[in-house]
Design a protein around this motif. Sequence first.
Motif, PDB file in Angstrom:
ATOM      1  N   ALA A  56      30.543  34.673  53.457  1.00 41.13           N
ATOM      2  CA  ALA A  56      31.299  35.618  53.724  1.00 41.13           C
ATOM      3  C   ALA A  56      31.729  36.355  52.285  1.00 41.13           C
ATOM      4  O   ALA A  56      32.165  35.557  51.556  1.00 41.13           O
ATOM      5  CB  ALA A  56      32.493  35.327  54.565  1.00 41.13           C
ATOM      6  N   ASP A  57      31.596  37.594  52.316  1.00 39.23           N
ATOM      7  CA  ASP A  57      32.054  38.511  51.053  1.00 39.23           C
ATOM      8  C   ASP A  57      33.180  39.336  51.701  1.00 39.23           C
ATOM      9  O   ASP A  57      33.050  40.261  52.424  1.00 39.23           O
ATOM     10  CB  ASP A  57      30.888  39.288  50.591  1.00 39.23           C
ATOM     11  N   LEU A  58      34.331  39.019  51.211  1.00 36.63           N
ATOM     12  CA  LEU A  58      35.689  39.609  51.520  1.00 36.63           C
ATOM     13  C   LEU A  58      36.152  40.730  50.455  1.00 36.63           C
ATOM     14  O   LEU A  58      36.230  40.505  49.459  1.00 36.63           O
ATOM     15  CB  LEU A  58      36.755  38.542  51.787  1.00 36.63           C
ATOM     16  N   GLY A  59      36.188  41.894  51.109  1.00 38.79           N
ATOM     17  CA  GLY A  59      36.527  43.041  50.179  1.00 38.79           C
ATOM     18  C   GLY A  59      35.118  43.636  49.534  1.00 38.79           C
ATOM     19  O   GLY A  59      35.029  44.103  48.388  1.00 38.79           O
ATOM     20  N   SER A 155      39.631  42.382  45.016  1.00 38.06           N
ATOM     21  CA  SER A 155      40.123  42.829  46.240  1.00 38.06           C
ATOM     22  C   SER A 155      41.306  42.290  46.431  1.00 38.06           C
ATOM     23  O   SER A 155      42.265  42.883  47.042  1.00 38.06           O
ATOM     24  CB  SER A 155      38.992  42.346  47.265  1.00 38.06           C
ATOM     25  N   LEU A 156      41.686  40.793  46.026  1.00 38.46           N
ATOM     26  CA  LEU A 156      43.095  40.177  46.347  1.00 38.46           C
ATOM     27  C   LEU A 156      44.169  40.788  45.578  1.00 38.46           C
ATOM     28  O   LEU A 156      45.126  40.216  45.894  1.00 38.46           O
ATOM     29  CB  LEU A 156      42.676  38.661  46.414  1.00 38.46           C
ATOM     30  N   HIS A 157      43.968  41.514  44.493  1.00 42.10           N
ATOM     31  CA  HIS A 157      45.013  42.080  43.990  1.00 42.10           C
ATOM     32  C   HIS A 157      45.761  43.286  44.798  1.00 42.10           C
ATOM     33  O   HIS A 157      46.785  43.615  44.649  1.00 42.10           O
ATOM     34  CB  HIS A 157      44.783  42.573  42.544  1.00 42.10           C
ATOM     35  N   TRP A 158      45.035  43.587  45.889  1.00 46.09           N
ATOM     36  CA  TRP A 158      45.240  44.841  46.813  1.00 46.09           C
ATOM     37  C   TRP A 158      46.283  44.128  47.815  1.00 46.09           C
ATOM     38  O   TRP A 158      45.706  42.903  48.604  1.00 46.09           O
ATOM     39  CB  TRP A 158      44.387  45.397  47.247  1.00 46.09           C
ATOM     40  N   LEU A 159      47.616  44.501  48.128  1.00 41.08           N
ATOM     41  CA  LEU A 159      48.280  43.965  49.086  1.00 41.08           C
ATOM     42  C   LEU A 159      48.091  44.494  50.454  1.00 41.08           C
ATOM     43  O   LEU A 159      47.632  45.398  50.325  1.00 41.08           O
ATOM     44  CB  LEU A 159      49.788  44.071  48.591  1.00 41.08           C
ATOM     45  N   SER A 160      48.619  43.867  51.424  1.00 36.22           N
ATOM     46  CA  SER A 160      48.729  44.164  52.711  1.00 36.22           C
ATOM     47  C   SER A 160      49.521  45.420  52.907  1.00 36.22           C
ATOM     48  O   SER A 160      49.232  45.996  53.886  1.00 36.22           O
ATOM     49  CB  SER A 160      49.092  43.050  53.819  1.00 36.22           C
ATOM     50  N   PHE A 216      40.384  38.080  40.783  1.00 36.62           N
ATOM     51  CA  PHE A 216      41.613  39.197  40.739  1.00 36.62           C
ATOM     52  C   PHE A 216      41.618  39.926  39.684  1.00 36.62           C
ATOM     53  O   PHE A 216      41.088  39.357  38.486  1.00 36.62           O
ATOM     54  CB  PHE A 216      42.724  38.509  40.947  1.00 36.62           C
ATOM     55  N   LEU A 217      42.090  41.202  39.568  1.00 36.24           N
ATOM     56  CA  LEU A 217      42.755  41.791  38.433  1.00 36.24           C
ATOM     57  C   LEU A 217      43.984  40.991  38.127  1.00 36.24           C
ATOM     58  O   LEU A 217      44.784  40.734  39.077  1.00 36.24           O
ATOM     59  CB  LEU A 217      43.002  43.178  38.643  1.00 36.24           C
ATOM     60  N   GLY A 218      44.434  40.379  37.128  1.00 38.04           N
ATOM     61  CA  GLY A 218      45.206  39.776  36.790  1.00 38.04           C
ATOM     62  C   GLY A 218      45.947  39.998  35.484  1.00 38.04           C
ATOM     63  O   GLY A 218      45.654  40.760  34.706  1.00 38.04           O
ATOM     64  N   ARG A 219      46.525  38.610  34.928  1.00 36.99           N
ATOM     65  CA  ARG A 219      47.001  38.821  33.774  1.00 36.99           C
ATOM     66  C   ARG A 219      47.285  37.423  33.118  1.00 36.99           C
ATOM     67  O   ARG A 219      47.350  36.549  33.687  1.00 36.99           O
ATOM     68  CB  ARG A 219      48.535  39.547  33.686  1.00 36.99           C
ATOM     69  N   ARG A 220      47.491  37.213  31.653  1.00 37.65           N
ATOM     70  CA  ARG A 220      47.665  36.051  31.172  1.00 37.65           C
ATOM     71  C   ARG A 220      49.172  35.723  30.862  1.00 37.65           C
ATOM     72  O   ARG A 220      49.573  34.779  31.014  1.00 37.65           O
ATOM     73  CB  ARG A 220      46.868  35.966  29.816  1.00 37.65           C
ATOM     74  N   PRO A 260      49.845  49.644  46.790  1.00 34.42           N
ATOM     75  CA  PRO A 260      50.281  48.048  47.335  1.00 34.42           C
ATOM     76  C   PRO A 260      49.208  47.085  46.208  1.00 34.42           C
ATOM     77  O   PRO A 260      48.343  46.752  46.764  1.00 34.42           O
ATOM     78  CB  PRO A 260      49.478  48.088  48.383  1.00 34.42           C
ATOM     79  N   LEU A 261      49.741  46.983  44.943  1.00 35.12           N
ATOM     80  CA  LEU A 261      48.636  46.262  43.846  1.00 35.12           C
ATOM     81  C   LEU A 261      49.662  45.370  43.307  1.00 35.12           C
ATOM     82  O   LEU A 261      50.718  46.047  42.753  1.00 35.12           O
ATOM     83  CB  LEU A 261      48.000  47.471  43.153  1.00 35.12           C
ATOM     84  N   TYR A 262      49.058  44.131  42.961  1.00 37.04           N
ATOM     85  CA  TYR A 262      49.962  43.170  42.105  1.00 37.04           C
ATOM     86  C   TYR A 262      48.980  42.382  41.398  1.00 37.04           C
ATOM     87  O   TYR A 262      47.975  41.764  41.961  1.00 37.04           O
ATOM     88  CB  TYR A 262      50.792  42.533  43.083  1.00 37.04           C
ATOM     89  N   SER A 263      48.939  42.351  40.121  1.00 35.66           N
ATOM     90  CA  SER A 263      48.140  41.492  39.250  1.00 35.66           C
ATOM     91  C   SER A 263      48.719  40.425  39.020  1.00 35.66           C
ATOM     92  O   SER A 263      49.499  40.284  38.127  1.00 35.66           O
ATOM     93  CB  SER A 263      47.664  42.281  38.009  1.00 35.66           C
ATOM     94  N   PRO A 264      48.350  39.113  39.692  1.00 30.31           N
ATOM     95  CA  PRO A 264      48.989  37.776  39.612  1.00 30.31           C
ATOM     96  C   PRO A 264      48.493  37.278  38.161  1.00 30.31           C
ATOM     97  O   PRO A 264      47.352  37.511  37.610  1.00 30.31           O
ATOM     98  CB  PRO A 264      48.529  37.079  40.565  1.00 30.31           C
ATOM     99  N   SER A 265      49.486  36.097  37.618  1.00 26.51           N
ATOM    100  CA  SER A 265      49.196  35.306  36.661  1.00 26.51           C
ATOM    101  C   SER A 265      48.281  34.091  37.066  1.00 26.51           C
ATOM    102  O   SER A 265      48.229  33.866  38.406  1.00 26.51           O
ATOM    103  CB  SER A 265      50.209  34.899  35.748  1.00 26.51           C
ATOM    104  N   LEU A 266      47.707  33.422  36.251  1.00 23.09           N
ATOM    105  CA  LEU A 266      47.031  32.178  36.495  1.00 23.09           C
ATOM    106  C   LEU A 266      48.036  31.168  37.047  1.00 23.09           C
ATOM    107  O   LEU A 266      47.454  30.683  38.105  1.00 23.09           O
ATOM    108  CB  LEU A 266      46.564  31.548  35.100  1.00 23.09           C
TER     109      LEU A 266
END
Length: 367
Positions: A56-59, A155-160, A216-220, A260-266
């Motif tokens: 499965a490819d999600l997003g 895709s998962l940096h996009w929130l619901s 994800f698009l994220g951050r350090r 609705p976007l959040y870039s999480p850290s590790l």
Amino acid sequence: MEVVDQALHMNGGTGDTSYASNSLCQKNGISMTKPITDDAITNLYSTISPKSLVIADLGCSSGPNSLFMISELIKVVDELRKKLGHPSPEYQVLLNDLPENDFNNIFKSLPSFQKKMSNQLGVGVCPIFISGVPGSFYSRLFPSKSLHFVHSSYSLHWLSQVPEQLENNKGNICVACTSPPIVLRAYHAQFQKDFSMFLSCRAEELVVGGRMVLMFLGRRSENPSSKECCYIWELLALALNDLVSKGLIEEETMNSFNIPLYSPSLSEVKSEVLKERSFTIDHLETSEMNWIAYDSELMMNSPDAFFDSGYNVAKCIRAVVEPLLISHFGDAIIEEVFCSYRKILSDCLSKETNNFINVIASVTKKG
């Protein structure tokens, strides 16, 4: 979540502003994670060796990237099964995105994809069955214990949904360096809720030993308003505020717009995986990429683009957020917004290099 379901989708089609024509940056990111993905699918097949392999490819979005990783995964499995002396498994590929995604664009490309894969893999390979599954990956999508491998990139940096309590985020469109602490907390809480739900749903749908590779698009940095994840969106906010100053957008309309976007850290990704407790973490890392991805064909046809560092970035972001902007502001101001955005980007990126951070996680479903 209804508004997000309707407005959160990449630009469809194959035109100049489509995601299909402006996702080279994302493809480069997927290519960078290939060693991690190859390792995950190799370990999965070596351990389980299913007669029918379900991926499965999600997003998935639309355009060439939607089938790029699938083709890479199947080629790895086919090479491995030959070494092990196994007959080819059947491949079932499930492409998921929100209902407004341009699935038709994907389906139109399937005959050429099937022909290409047949030529590359040769005789003895079982069919590849591909279907689209519209719906939010923050809910159940598949039957229990039906999946072997899940892939999701960018895709998962996009929130619901847009978090609540964002009234004080005036002049910004998401987490920014000027956002008050209550806004940062609201976005983080929404990410925690959504990613926990994602993991819980996939835990039901994956077989024991099933694998997931997520990017994800994220951050350090542990600072959610760090420049490394917010800068590109802050510049888009500047373009929108420029139109407010010109009277083309009402200030109240601007202040009520958040994406609705959040870039999480590790550590934030790791924390949610450990709390959910259904998966072991096999690999977790960050990588760094430049926003500017040059296409050799584009350079030949539009040489000015090479010297305008904002050109490709503005087109890439437009392909991603234009539907959200139209949903809130209408389509009359779109050309003006991205004309201003390109100028702002060109000026800023000519003075400094602005890279973005990927967070990549590879996990296995526990027994």
